[in-house]
Design a protein around this motif. Structure first.
Motif, mmCIF file in Angstrom:
data_model
loop_
_atom_site.group_PDB
_atom_site.id
_atom_site.type_symbol
_atom_site.label_atom_id
_atom_site.label_comp_id
_atom_site.label_asym_id
_atom_site.label_seq_id
_atom_site.Cartn_x
_atom_site.Cartn_y
_atom_site.Cartn_z
ATOM 1 N N PRO A 96 -5.015 6.529 0.641
ATOM 2 C CA PRO A 96 -4.084 5.756 1.476
ATOM 3 C C PRO A 96 -2.666 6.319 1.395
ATOM 4 O O PRO A 96 -2.280 6.934 0.403
ATOM 5 N N TYR A 97 -1.910 6.083 2.463
ATOM 6 C CA TYR A 97 -0.532 6.557 2.468
ATOM 7 C C TYR A 97 0.366 5.581 3.221
ATOM 8 O O TYR A 97 -0.068 4.838 4.100
ATOM 9 N N THR A 98 1.634 5.569 2.825
ATOM 10 C CA THR A 98 2.663 4.829 3.537
ATOM 11 C C THR A 98 3.630 5.841 4.148
ATOM 12 O O THR A 98 3.653 7.014 3.762
ATOM 13 N N ILE A 99 4.429 5.386 5.097
ATOM 14 C CA ILE A 99 5.390 6.267 5.769
ATOM 15 C C ILE A 99 6.748 5.582 5.845
ATOM 16 O O ILE A 99 6.843 4.395 6.153
ATOM 17 N N ARG A 100 7.804 6.346 5.584
ATOM 18 C CA ARG A 100 9.174 5.903 5.821
ATOM 19 C C ARG A 100 9.693 6.650 7.051
ATOM 20 O O ARG A 100 9.792 7.869 7.041
ATOM 21 N N ALA A 135 -1.721 -3.458 -3.993
ATOM 22 C CA ALA A 135 -2.479 -4.202 -2.982
ATOM 23 C C ALA A 135 -3.188 -3.251 -2.026
ATOM 24 O O ALA A 135 -4.332 -3.490 -1.615
ATOM 25 N N ILE A 136 -2.519 -2.150 -1.685
ATOM 26 C CA ILE A 136 -3.130 -1.156 -0.794
ATOM 27 C C ILE A 136 -4.292 -0.453 -1.484
ATOM 28 O O ILE A 136 -5.390 -0.318 -0.926
ATOM 29 N N ILE A 137 -4.066 -0.006 -2.718
ATOM 30 C CA ILE A 137 -5.103 0.733 -3.450
ATOM 31 C C ILE A 137 -6.324 -0.136 -3.714
ATOM 32 O O ILE A 137 -7.470 0.301 -3.547
#
Length: 417
Positions: free
Chosen positions: A119-123, A385-387
């Motif tokens: 999973p990944y987040t983006i700014r 929470a994402i993981i």
């Protein structure tokens, strides 16, 4: 849990983005979260003098530096080595935190992460404002169609630092969950001699108020409009000295200097060049006010740092921190024109009491809302929470706004002039 932050460059000359990622990773480490950075050795027209292909401690955080190749589009920062490294190492991390858009490193990181089910987040870092999207418009439209929209919509979450940025993300058509968390600003030790030292350093009379512009020198930051507004201040016989801190393209810097000559303001303005660490802290603590009349600015770490230093700030609505400045009464938000800037600066120059009140409010606001440890703790909760795929709702992961409502603001109502 192991987090990898991916960013095209952490060149000191890039200012805000570099400060943000280094401070954030430091805060995560202090919070007990294992975090690292992977980036390139990009440093503008030069290269960072750092070891490559190995994890080193850089300014107190673990960083992997990889070589890059500069294509005609310099800001793209193309790095085949980044592709190979990510492909070989991405499974060593539980989640990626990608910084920036329309650049090679975060783009390839998102694609490889999806392939490996990481999973990944983006700014987005202000890259989806209407102004930003008009810059290199055709290239960004093509890139969005081929790469960026897919990356954004498949992200586990988009990290927005302001309400206005979240609105930009949704207007762009992104459906991924949004995290609304501000950035952290470290409180620095108070220097009671900062005012005297700053006046002495730049040979400014102790009675002369100092106005600080601290940012990269680019046309969208509008230092030229600030200079023209100060010409009206000068004509009005108000005393001031402007410190312009930052670097930019030589042609634009020369344009600013020629503008000062034409307005006979050279003795009222000093270019400090690029500043960091103690020198930057001296400017923030020693100045009387901070001004940033930017057309398009995301969180603006420099504005937040000025608030933390107890200085009144004056910005235009293009600075997306404007609603927080109004909510906390930490400064003035004025229309993006010379006369409005002139009036706002004039009012602050005329009232030391107002400057003190706004500065005190800013210091209180920053210490509560921009606390790095609290933000790192909230972000760690989101990562977990994402993981763990436990799910979260956007309202639960937005930084609490107990110091005033900053949602759904009316730009026309918040303008002081």
């Amino acid at each position: 849990m192991k987090v990898l932050h991916v960013i095209p460059s952490i060149s000191p000359s890039l200012g805000g983005p570099t400060t943000v990622v280094l401070n954030l990773v430091k805060a995560l480490l202090d919070n007990g979260t294992e975090a690292e950075i992977v980036t390139t050795n990009h440093n503008g027209s030069k290269l960072l003098d750092v070891p490559l292909y190995q994890k080193i401690e850089y300014q107190g955080v673990p960083v992997w530096f990889l070589p890059y190749f500069s294509p005609p589009m310099k800001e793209f920062i193309f790095s085949p080595a980044m592709t190979k490294w990510l492909w070989q190492n991405i499974k060593n991390y539980d989640i990626l935190d990608n910084h920036y858009l329309f650049s090679y490193a975060p783009s390839v990181a998102a694609a490889i992460a999806r392939w490996h089910n990481v999973p990944y987040t983006i700014r987005t870092q202000g890259q989806l404002t209407s102004w930003a999207l008009t810059q290199s418009k055709l290239r960004k439209q093509v890139y969005s169609t081929l790469v960026e929209r897919r990356n954004l919509n498949h992200a586990a979450a988009i990290h927005c630092t302001t309400e206005a940025e979240a609105i930009d993300v949704r207007f762009y058509g992104v459906k991924a969950p949004i995290i609304k968390l501000p950035l952290g600003v470290s409180q620095v030790a108070i220097n009671p001699q900062a005012v005297a030292q700053l006046h002495s350093k730049y040979n400014i009379s102790p009675q002369t108020p100092i106005i600080l512009f601290l940012s990269r020198l680019r046309h969208n930051k509008r230092p030229d409009m600030l200079i023209k507004a100060l010409n009206l201040i000068n004509t009005n016989f108000q005393d001031f000295h402007l410190l312009i801190a930052g670097t930019g393209e030589p042609d634009y810097v020369n344009y600013l200097k020629q503008l000062l000559i034409s307005l006979n303001l050279t003795n009222r303005v000093t270019f400090t060049g690029f500043v960091q660490n103690e020198q930057k802290n001296l400017l923030l603590q020693g100045a009387d006010m901070f001004v940033l009349p930017s057309v398009s600015e995301n969180f603006s770490i420099a504005t937040a740092e000025a608030m933390a230093a107890g200085k009144p700030v004056l910005v235009t609505p293009g600075v997306q921190l404007a609603p927080e400045i109004i909510a906390a009464n930490t400064g003035l938000v004025v229309e993006e024109n010379i006369n409005a800037l002139f009036q706002g600066i004039s009012d602050l120059l005329s009232s030391p009491k107002l400057r003190e009140e706004l500065g005190n409010n800013g210091s209180t606001w920053a210490s509560n809302r921009y606390c790095p440890n609290q933000i790192a703790s909230n972000l760690t909760h989101i990562y977990k929470a994402i993981i763990n795929k436990t799910g979260f709702c956007e309202s639960e992961i937005s930084q609490a706004q107990e110091y005033g409502s900053i949602n759904n603001f009316d730009k026309t109502a918040m303008l002081r002039y």
